[in-house]
Structures are given as structure tokens and as C-alpha cells.
Design an enzyme around this catalytic site. Structure first.
Site, mmCIF file in Angstrom:
data_model
loop_
_atom_site.group_PDB
_atom_site.id
_atom_site.type_symbol
_atom_site.label_atom_id
_atom_site.label_comp_id
_atom_site.label_asym_id
_atom_site.label_seq_id
_atom_site.Cartn_x
_atom_site.Cartn_y
_atom_site.Cartn_z
ATOM 1 N N LEU A 289 0.794 -1.225 0.000
ATOM 2 C CA LEU A 289 0.000 0.000 0.000
ATOM 3 C C LEU A 289 0.829 1.278 0.000
ATOM 4 O O LEU A 289 0.323 2.341 -0.359
ATOM 5 C CB LEU A 289 -0.956 0.005 1.206
ATOM 6 C CG LEU A 289 -1.917 -1.193 1.284
ATOM 7 C CD1 LEU A 289 -2.850 -1.038 2.478
ATOM 8 C CD2 LEU A 289 -2.716 -1.351 0.001
ATOM 9 N N CYS B 108 28.087 -26.302 3.842
ATOM 10 C CA CYS B 108 28.838 -26.572 5.074
ATOM 11 C C CYS B 108 28.902 -25.337 5.964
ATOM 12 O O CYS B 108 28.888 -25.446 7.198
ATOM 13 C CB CYS B 108 30.240 -27.073 4.741
ATOM 14 S SG CYS B 108 31.204 -25.946 3.720
#
Length: 586
Positions: A38, A154
């Protein structure tokens, strides 16, 4: 004409088209209106939240001119419903999209049916407009687009060094618990243990074994506590598993923490009993709005427990699979709390809800003024295309700071790139190990990921090697039985040529296969390229056209605050440096 997208740029564009006198417009968008829209998508207001963007945008712009003929579609432009037969009915397509995949699709369909396209994008203060006309200019895919930033699994799983690593981990945890996870998820199945990984610790040197054995004992002793938490509640079990048990295991990997501070496992009861006090202020003492406040560790733990319980109940009740949405409060709260708890474990700074939303949702702040400028430039290019003024088409680039005293620079269109997969020769070369590569890998990595072909049919001569499943029959697996086979087993060997057709975009590509076993590095498993360009492509940035008297566009805005007015340049400046942006309107 067709407007694809009714978001930030789309709202401005529809308003401009109606006020400029265009009388026959179609708009399509798959999204619904959210509160976060908005502040810049001015055709929407609070009562429209949850409604179709395209339908509300249509109703709103009709108030500017009730006589305009506008038709709206609430759907995905990539669906077959809006394929070539749909696109070819238009004189012009205007793109106001927010993702690369949809942009590529519209680009290909427009080229296939010969409909001109005006591409656009904004990112903060930056913006660009690109007219795309078949055989006249470069297409959207002539220049490579940068790939999204990725991080090693990792690092995400075991050794995060930045808050973004923890945010990505938290999103993966969300998908593991409540969504659809896959093998690439760094968060392992929560029912699994680290027993196999602990067995690997026995291979360490003898001088490290004593400390490791003691740490392993701590992990074993923790199993009883984990079971107790599981009996108490689902959310307490998850908390203890990911923020204590798994971290306790990481602490046993002493070599991982040499020269660094070890992670600190969290104990829930200790956190909840702590006396931490919220501080809704920043370092200057200014009071912050809720989303900009950084929760302390205790608050994050409380939010995590509450949200995990609600999400679990929602999934269990409806038996559904969730996808993470940045605009869903529960989803955002979960990732904010989980990422901050992990940050505290690894001694990293905590983030506000606002910052997590920006990082996790890959959100580039949208600025309404930028959208308005770009939408206006799109309409100027639309006029030129419809009036067949080919010599006056321009690329438009909007900068944050003045360049040579100007905020908007223009450039002449570049000719199509002969090596482009899409608008060039439609002939590509692939070097790959045909003896070891499976059709499944070929489909995912080459066809889908790198060539962006969504519904492929692959032919070797007159033989159909693979055809994507289609239709409404959910049991139709197409030719998936071919996927485990290697390319060699399918007679796709050195010096063979495949014909690849994309049903969704009416696109066809010839792919020449070269069998190759060695590549520059172990990470490289294939090399994909197009034909070598027959001539160099050099873009010329220019301030004005060579004949300024024939140009009546608003082309340059002065960057001077003392003289912010329209002006014309009487000279032409050229440069061989090309500005290549990938801009996304949110």
C-alpha cells in the site's frame, strides 16, 4: 496492448496509459494485494487487501476514464492459457514483472510471435527501460544476468560467520519442519542422530581423542534430556534439538574452532528464567517502531516457542505443506526468532524483524518515484513502437546520482546478439561427459536451470528421447522412466545434435553435444555456449539523439538542485562502456 504485472510499476503504468489515451488494455497478474503493497501501489487501499491485483487495478484506473476498455486476468503469465496464441493478439506487450523466470518466458513468447515488448525494472533509485523488437534489437536474454548469491552448505550447517548464514539456515529449518524439503536442505532430518558423524571422530589423533571422548559422553548424556523435552511438547523438543543437541555435537569438532570462539549451546529453561529486558531504542536513544526493534535472546526464545506451536497445529490440522512467505507474520516471526537464536549461539549480532524480512525475502527497497519515472518512459517507448518510429527507440537508464549532471541517460538499441540462445542462431553447444551424466541431471542442470526451458520435448533425429508429463492426469509420469539412464545409453553421444522444444513458450533449440571427460575444475561438470558472435556489440551511451530537433521526448532531467528543469543537449557524447543491470520491482 497487454500489461504484465500490476504491482509497483504496473500501477503507475496503467494510470499513465489511461491518461495518455490508450483505450484497449489487458492486464494480467497472479498476485493478491498485501498491506506491504500500500505504500507505493497507489491503486490499492486497505479494503482491497487479499483481493486480485489485476481486478482492483482495472476498477481503480477506470475512475480516471470510464470509457477505456480494460480486461483483467488473475493468473500466471507462464501458464499455457497465456501462451503464443494469447500473446499474438496484441500490438504491444509491456512488462512490469518482478522475477527473471517470468521475464524470460514473456521475452521468448513475444519473439516467437513477433510482438514488440517493452521490458522494465527498478531497484531502489535505479531503473531501466528496454524496448525489445524482433530482428531489430537485443532481447532480454542477449546479455547474461548475474546469478543470485549462494553460500556453501557446510557454512550454513556448521560454521556461520554472518547473520545472513543464520537467516538462510532458519528458512531451511522452516521448510524441514513445515514445508517441502529436499536433499539440498542444510538442516538434516530432526529424527536423525549424529552417531555416524561421531564414529568419524575416532579417526582423530591420539592427543585429541581424550577431549573428544569426553565431548561424546556429553552428547550421549544429552539424549535423555532430548527425550524428556520431546515428551513435554513439540516446540520444546525442536528447540532443544537444534539449539542445544546439534550445537553440542559441533563443539566436539575441536579442529573447527581453532583460533575461533566455540558456539554456545542454549538451554531453554535458563533462557526463560533470565532477567533480560527489552530495549526498544537504538544507540542514539530514539524509540524504534516494532519491526525495527531487535529482540533479545529471551524474547526470541519465547517467540520461537509460540510460533512453532501455532505452525505445527496449522500443518497438522489441514495436513498441508507450507511455503515460506516473507509477508506472512507467523513465517517471518519464525525465521526471525530462529535466526537470532542461532546468531547468539555463534556470537553474531542479532537482527530486527525488518532486517530479516529484507534479507530472507531478497527485498530491494522499492521507491514510488522510481516506479513513476520508469512507467512514464515506458509509455514514451510505446508511442514510438506503435507509430513505427524505429530510428527513435532508446534504452533508458535511471541513476541514483547524476552522471555528467544527468539522472537519466539514453542509449541506442543494440542489434540482436548472434550467440544468444533465444533471438540469435538458436543453436547451442554443450560439452559434457555423456558416459556418466544421467538424463535426470541433464534435464535439471542444463535444460531447466541454464536454458530455462520448463516443458521440454527432446528429439534425437525422429526419436523422442524425453517428453515432459502434461495434462490433468496426475498419474501421467510422461517419460520419467528415461531419467536414470545415461546420455550414452540413450544414444546421445559425441557429435550428436538434439532438438529441444519448449511447449509452453513455442521455443525450439538445436543443441550440439560434444563428449568431454576433463574440465577446468572438479566443480565444473559441463560447458554450455552459443555460436561465436559474427561481430562485436558495442553499446553507445548518449545524452541525446544525433538530431535533437526531431526528438520531442522528455529525455533528460537535470541532476542539479539549483536548476531542476527539463533541458535539451545540443551535443552528442558517446561511450563504449555498457551499463548492464538486472532490476526487480517489488
Amino acid at each position: 496492448m497487454l500489461v504484465v504485472g500490476a504491482g509497483g510499476i504496473g500501477c503507475e503504468l496503467l494510470k499513465n496509459l489511461v491518461l495518455a489515451g490508450f483505450e484497449d488494455i489487458v492486464v494480467i497478474d497472479l498476485d493478491t494485494i498485501d498491506y506491504s503493497n500500500l505504500n507505493r501501489q497507489f491503486l490499492f487501499s486497505k479494503q482491497h487487501v487479499g483481493m486480485s491485483k489485476s481486478r482492483v487495478a482495472k476498477e481503480s484506473v477506470l475512475k480516471y476514464n470510464p470509457d477505456v476498455k480494460i480486461k483483467s486476468y488473475h493468473g500466471n503469465v507462464k501458464d499455457s492459457t497465456y501462451g503464443p496464441s494469447f500473446i499474438k493478439q496484441f500490438d504491444l506487450v509491456l512488462n512490469a514483472l518482478d522475477n527473471l523466470s517470468a521475464r524470460r518466458h514473456v521475452n521468448r513468447v513475444c519473439l516467437a510471435v513477433g510482438v514488440p515488448l517493452v521490458e522494465s525494472g527498478t531497484a531502489g533509485y535505479l531503473g531501466q527501460v528496454q524496448p525489445i523488437i524482433k530482428t531489430v534489437s537485443e532481447c532480454f536474454e542477449c546479455a547474461p544476468k548475474p546469478s543470485p548469491t549462494t553460500y556453501p552448505v557446510c557454512t550454513i550447517r556448521s560454521n556461520p560467520t554472518k547473520p545472513i548464514h543464520c537467516i538462510i539456515w532458519a528458512k531451511m529449518l522452516f521448510l524441514r519442519l513445515f514445508g517441502k524439503s529436499d536433499d539440498s536442505n542444510a538442516v538434516t532430518d530432526l529424527e536423525e542422530t549424529n552417531q555416524q558423524e561421531n564414529n568419524d571422530l575416532e579417526e582423530l589423533d591420539e592427543n585429541e581423542r581424550e577431549g573428544v571422548e569426553l565431548a561424546k559422553k556429553f552428547v550421549e548424556d544429552d539424549k535423555m534430556k532430548l527425550e524428556q523435552e520431546k515428551d513435554r511438547s513439540y516446540e520444546r523438543w525442536i528447540f532443544h534439538k537444534v539449539f542445544h543437541t546439534d550445537v553440542l555435537y559441533l563443539c566436539t569438532l575441536k579442529t573447527l574452532w581453532k583460533g575461533k570462539q566455540e558456539p554456545k549451546p542454549l538451554l531453554l529453561d535458563q533462557l526463560l528464567a533470565s532477567m533480560e529486558v527489552a530495549t526498544p531504542q537504538n544507540s542514539t536513544g530514539n524509540v524504534l517502531i516494532p519491526d525495527q526493534q531487535v529482540w533479545n535472546v529471551k524474547q526470541n526464545a519465547e517467540v520461537f516457542l509460540k510460533v512453532a506451536k501455532e505452525l505445527k497445529a496449522s500443518v497438522s490440522e489441514d495436513n498441508k505443506v507450507l511455503e515460506w512467505e516473507k509477508d506472512d507474520d507467523l513465517h517471518l516471526d519464525f525465521v526471525t526468532a530462529a535466526s537470532n537464536l542461532r546468531c547468539s549461539i555463534f556470537h553474531l549480532p542479532l537482527s530486527s524483524r525488518f532486517d530479516v524480512k529484507s534479507e530472507a525475502g531478497n527485498v530491494i527497497p522499492a521507491i514510488a518515484t522510481t516506479n513513476a519515472i520508469i512507467a512514464g518512459l515506458m509509455v514514451l517507448e510505446a508511442y514510438k513502437i506503435l507509430n513505427k518510429q524505429k530510428d527513435r527507440h532508446r534504452y533508458h537508464y535511471l541513476y541514483k546520482n547524476p552522471t555528467r549532471g544527468k539522472l537519466i541517460l539514453t542509449a541506442r538499441l543494440l542489434e540482436p546478439n548472434p550467440s544468444c540462445y533465444i533471438c540469435g542462431s538458436k543453436f547451442a553447444n554443450l560439452k559434457i561427459n555423456t558416459a556418466t551424466t544421467t538424463l535426470n541431471y541433464f534435464m535439471k542442470e542444463v535444460i531447466s536451470k541454464h536454458l530455462n526451458i520448463g516443458a521440454p520435448s527432446i528429439f534425437l533425429g525422429e526419436t523422442c528421447i524425453y517428453e515432459a508429463a502434461g495434462g490433468e492426469d496426475e498419474d501421467d509420469m510422461g517419460m520419467d522412466y528415461q531419467l536414470p539412464k545415461t546420455l550414452q545409453q540413450l544414444n546421445i553421444i559425441d557429435n550428436t545434435i538434439l532438438k529441444i522444444e519448449d511447449f509452453n513458450s513455442d521455443y525450439e533449440l538445436q543443441l550440439s553435444i560434444t563428449h568431454q571427460t576433463k574440465f577446468p575444475s572438479e566443480e565444473v561438470l559441463f560447458e554450455l555456449s552459443g555460436d561465436k558472435a559474427s561481430k562485436k556489440h558495442v553499446e553507445k551511451l548518449e545524452d541525446t539523439p544525433q538530431n535533437p530537433e526531431a526528438e520531442d521526448d522528455l529525455q533528460i532531467i537535470s541532476g542539479s538542485t539549483k536548476n531542476a528543469k527539463r533541458k535539451r543537449e545540443q551535443s552528442t557524447e558517446n561511450t563504449s562502456q555498457k551499463m548492464n543491470l538486472v532490476l526487480i520491482d517489488e
